[in-house]
Design a protein around this motif. Structure first.
Motif, PDB file in Angstrom:
ATOM      1  N   VAL A  92       5.066   0.802  24.502  1.00  0.00           N
ATOM      2  CA  VAL A  92       6.400   0.979  25.254  1.00  0.00           C
ATOM      3  C   VAL A  92       6.991  -0.318  25.211  1.00  0.00           C
ATOM      4  O   VAL A  92       6.544  -1.356  25.128  1.00  0.00           O
ATOM      5  N   SER A  93       8.370   0.080  24.891  1.00  0.00           N
ATOM      6  CA  SER A  93       9.404  -1.255  25.048  1.00  0.00           C
ATOM      7  C   SER A  93      10.302  -1.241  25.976  1.00  0.00           C
ATOM      8  O   SER A  93      10.777   0.086  26.520  1.00  0.00           O
ATOM      9  N   ALA A  94      10.832  -2.127  26.598  1.00  0.00           N
ATOM     10  CA  ALA A  94      11.926  -2.321  27.621  1.00  0.00           C
ATOM     11  C   ALA A  94      12.729  -3.350  27.413  1.00  0.00           C
ATOM     12  O   ALA A  94      12.296  -4.528  27.026  1.00  0.00           O
ATOM     13  N   VAL A  95      14.144  -3.494  27.764  1.00  0.00           N
ATOM     14  CA  VAL A  95      15.017  -4.499  27.560  1.00  0.00           C
ATOM     15  C   VAL A  95      15.496  -4.890  28.959  1.00  0.00           C
ATOM     16  O   VAL A  95      15.682  -4.012  29.567  1.00  0.00           O
ATOM     17  N   ILE A  96      15.161  -5.890  29.312  1.00  0.00           N
ATOM     18  CA  ILE A  96      15.483  -6.562  30.723  1.00  0.00           C
ATOM     19  C   ILE A  96      16.320  -7.660  30.649  1.00  0.00           C
ATOM     20  O   ILE A  96      16.487  -8.345  29.933  1.00  0.00           O
ATOM     21  N   LYS A  97      17.301  -7.505  31.645  1.00  0.00           N
ATOM     22  CA  LYS A  97      18.253  -8.310  31.827  1.00  0.00           C
ATOM     23  C   LYS A  97      18.226  -9.189  33.057  1.00  0.00           C
ATOM     24  O   LYS A  97      18.085  -8.508  34.255  1.00  0.00           O
ATOM     25  N   VAL A  98      18.259 -10.362  33.202  1.00  0.00           N
ATOM     26  CA  VAL A  98      17.975 -11.265  34.703  1.00  0.00           C
ATOM     27  C   VAL A  98      19.164 -11.994  34.848  1.00  0.00           C
ATOM     28  O   VAL A  98      19.712 -13.016  33.844  1.00  0.00           O
ATOM     29  N   THR A  99      19.766 -11.861  35.836  1.00  0.00           N
ATOM     30  CA  THR A  99      20.922 -12.849  36.171  1.00  0.00           C
ATOM     31  C   THR A  99      20.746 -13.491  37.747  1.00  0.00           C
ATOM     32  O   THR A  99      20.093 -12.901  38.571  1.00  0.00           O
ATOM     33  N   LEU A 111      10.518  -6.418  25.914  1.00  0.00           N
ATOM     34  CA  LEU A 111       9.173  -6.331  26.100  1.00  0.00           C
ATOM     35  C   LEU A 111       8.710  -5.318  25.018  1.00  0.00           C
ATOM     36  O   LEU A 111       9.244  -4.218  25.257  1.00  0.00           O
ATOM     37  N   THR A 112       7.570  -5.585  24.456  1.00  0.00           N
ATOM     38  CA  THR A 112       7.009  -4.493  23.911  1.00  0.00           C
ATOM     39  C   THR A 112       5.270  -4.577  24.103  1.00  0.00           C
ATOM     40  O   THR A 112       5.113  -5.776  23.789  1.00  0.00           O
ATOM     41  N   THR A 113       4.782  -3.434  24.273  1.00  0.00           N
ATOM     42  CA  THR A 113       3.217  -3.716  24.619  1.00  0.00           C
ATOM     43  C   THR A 113       2.404  -3.913  23.350  1.00  0.00           C
ATOM     44  O   THR A 113       2.934  -3.238  22.354  1.00  0.00           O
ATOM     45  N   PRO A 114       1.715  -4.898  23.139  1.00  0.00           N
ATOM     46  CA  PRO A 114       1.270  -5.190  21.773  1.00  0.00           C
ATOM     47  C   PRO A 114      -0.176  -4.017  21.653  1.00  0.00           C
ATOM     48  O   PRO A 114      -0.425  -3.532  22.427  1.00  0.00           O
ATOM     49  N   ALA A 115      -0.619  -4.111  20.505  1.00  0.00           N
ATOM     50  CA  ALA A 115      -1.491  -3.127  20.100  1.00  0.00           C
ATOM     51  C   ALA A 115      -2.703  -3.246  20.923  1.00  0.00           C
ATOM     52  O   ALA A 115      -3.630  -2.161  21.143  1.00  0.00           O
ATOM     53  N   PHE A 172      17.813  -6.144  35.841  1.00  0.00           N
ATOM     54  CA  PHE A 172      17.978  -4.778  35.286  1.00  0.00           C
ATOM     55  C   PHE A 172      17.195  -4.466  34.176  1.00  0.00           C
ATOM     56  O   PHE A 172      17.105  -4.965  33.302  1.00  0.00           O
ATOM     57  N   VAL A 173      16.684  -3.084  34.508  1.00  0.00           N
ATOM     58  CA  VAL A 173      15.884  -2.307  33.181  1.00  0.00           C
ATOM     59  C   VAL A 173      17.028  -1.834  32.576  1.00  0.00           C
ATOM     60  O   VAL A 173      17.557  -0.509  32.718  1.00  0.00           O
ATOM     61  N   GLU A 174      17.548  -2.341  31.560  1.00  0.00           N
ATOM     62  CA  GLU A 174      18.813  -1.882  30.608  1.00  0.00           C
ATOM     63  C   GLU A 174      18.431  -0.560  29.602  1.00  0.00           C
ATOM     64  O   GLU A 174      19.007   0.488  29.833  1.00  0.00           O
ATOM     65  N   LYS A 175      17.364  -0.991  29.056  1.00  0.00           N
ATOM     66  CA  LYS A 175      16.733   0.155  28.013  1.00  0.00           C
ATOM     67  C   LYS A 175      15.300   0.371  27.962  1.00  0.00           C
ATOM     68  O   LYS A 175      14.527  -0.866  28.196  1.00  0.00           O
ATOM     69  N   THR A 176      14.661   1.451  27.666  1.00  0.00           N
ATOM     70  CA  THR A 176      13.302   1.601  27.505  1.00  0.00           C
ATOM     71  C   THR A 176      13.037   2.528  26.357  1.00  0.00           C
ATOM     72  O   THR A 176      14.008   3.439  26.060  1.00  0.00           O
ATOM     73  N   GLY A 177      11.819   2.740  25.884  1.00  0.00           N
ATOM     74  CA  GLY A 177      11.617   3.693  25.041  1.00  0.00           C
ATOM     75  C   GLY A 177      10.119   3.514  24.297  1.00  0.00           C
ATOM     76  O   GLY A 177       9.367   2.554  24.637  1.00  0.00           O
ATOM     77  N   LEU A 178       9.642   4.407  23.468  1.00  0.00           N
ATOM     78  CA  LEU A 178       8.651   4.092  22.735  1.00  0.00           C
ATOM     79  C   LEU A 178       8.705   3.398  21.441  1.00  0.00           C
ATOM     80  O   LEU A 178       9.615   3.554  20.799  1.00  0.00           O
ATOM     81  N   GLY A 179       7.852   2.368  21.509  1.00  0.00           N
ATOM     82  CA  GLY A 179       8.239   1.320  20.366  1.00  0.00           C
ATOM     83  C   GLY A 179       9.494   0.731  20.536  1.00  0.00           C
ATOM     84  O   GLY A 179      10.112   0.824  21.538  1.00  0.00           O
ATOM     85  N   VAL A 180       9.871   0.173  19.459  1.00  0.00           N
ATOM     86  CA  VAL A 180      11.205  -0.651  19.479  1.00  0.00           C
ATOM     87  C   VAL A 180      12.333   0.189  19.097  1.00  0.00           C
ATOM     88  O   VAL A 180      13.544  -0.089  19.486  1.00  0.00           O
ATOM     89  N   GLY A 181      12.013   1.129  18.309  1.00  0.00           N
ATOM     90  CA  GLY A 181      13.055   1.961  17.550  1.00  0.00           C
ATOM     91  C   GLY A 181      13.804   2.953  18.556  1.00  0.00           C
ATOM     92  O   GLY A 181      14.806   3.522  18.044  1.00  0.00           O
ATOM     93  N   SER A 182      13.335   3.408  19.532  1.00  0.00           N
ATOM     94  CA  SER A 182      13.944   4.487  19.989  1.00  0.00           C
ATOM     95  C   SER A 182      14.332   4.246  21.519  1.00  0.00           C
ATOM     96  O   SER A 182      14.051   4.812  22.505  1.00  0.00           O
ATOM     97  N   LEU A 183      14.917   3.091  21.715  1.00  0.00           N
ATOM     98  CA  LEU A 183      15.145   2.609  22.912  1.00  0.00           C
ATOM     99  C   LEU A 183      16.590   3.442  23.436  1.00  0.00           C
ATOM    100  O   LEU A 183      17.388   3.511  22.716  1.00  0.00           O
TER     101      LEU A 183
END
Length: 161
Positions: free
Chosen positions: A78-85, A118-122, A48-59
């Motif tokens: 870009v950041s994304a919160v991923i849940k794996v079950t 996950l957050t894409t590094p510089a 499940f792609v639970e949340k996404t956003g620009l950077g970490v603060g705006s998910l």
């Protein structure tokens, strides 16, 4: 002729084919044992792609990220919160999660709850070309005891004017 008769009656000469057969049988048993020891992936994952956003603060909930035209002029994080079950809903711990696309990439492992951020590094930020209004990133997950998971277009990035 006398040498041939000696060979036929020599018991050591008869041991050679028996030794070869015994070694082949022992080798096959050892190979079969090794094959049964190797674990085969038998489970499928639910991702499940639970949340996404620009950077970490705006998910925000969902798998779509909306960026303004001024933000899209330069590479952005870009950041994304991923849940794996597993199929029963139990968390998959220690799964390797990779998000890549649009020139960006991020990877991490899931925690005890089966969640990773996950957050894409510089050095691997996402880029949209000037004439590109949208793009996608692909998700790949690898975990011991599970079939590999791949999902194209898992995260959508949309540029507004």
């Amino acid at each position: 002729m006398k040498g041939l008769q000696l060979f036929r009656h020599d018991e050591k000469a008869m041991e050679l084919p028996i030794n070869i057969v015994v070694m082949l049988v022992v080798g096959m048993v050892a190979l079969a044992t090794l094959i049964t020891i190797i674990p085969t992936p038998t489970k499928e994952m639910s991702v499940f792609v639970e949340k996404t956003g620009l950077g970490v603060g705006s998910l925000q909930q969902g798998n779509s990220i909306i960026v303004g035209a001024t933000v899209a002029e330069n590479p952005f994080a870009v950041s994304a919160v991923i849940k794996v079950t597993d199929k029963d809903g139990s968390p998959v711990r220690g799964a390797n999660v990779i998000l890549k696309g649009l020139g960006g990439a991020a990877s991490n492992t899931t925690d005890i709850n089966g969640i990773t951020v996950l957050t894409t590094p510089a050095n691997a930020m996402v880029r949209l070309d000037p004439n590109q209004n949208e793009g996608t990133m692909d998700l790949k997950i690898l975990a011991d005891g599970f079939y590999d998971y791949e999902r194209k277009d898992a995260v959508m990035i949309i540029k507004t004017r």
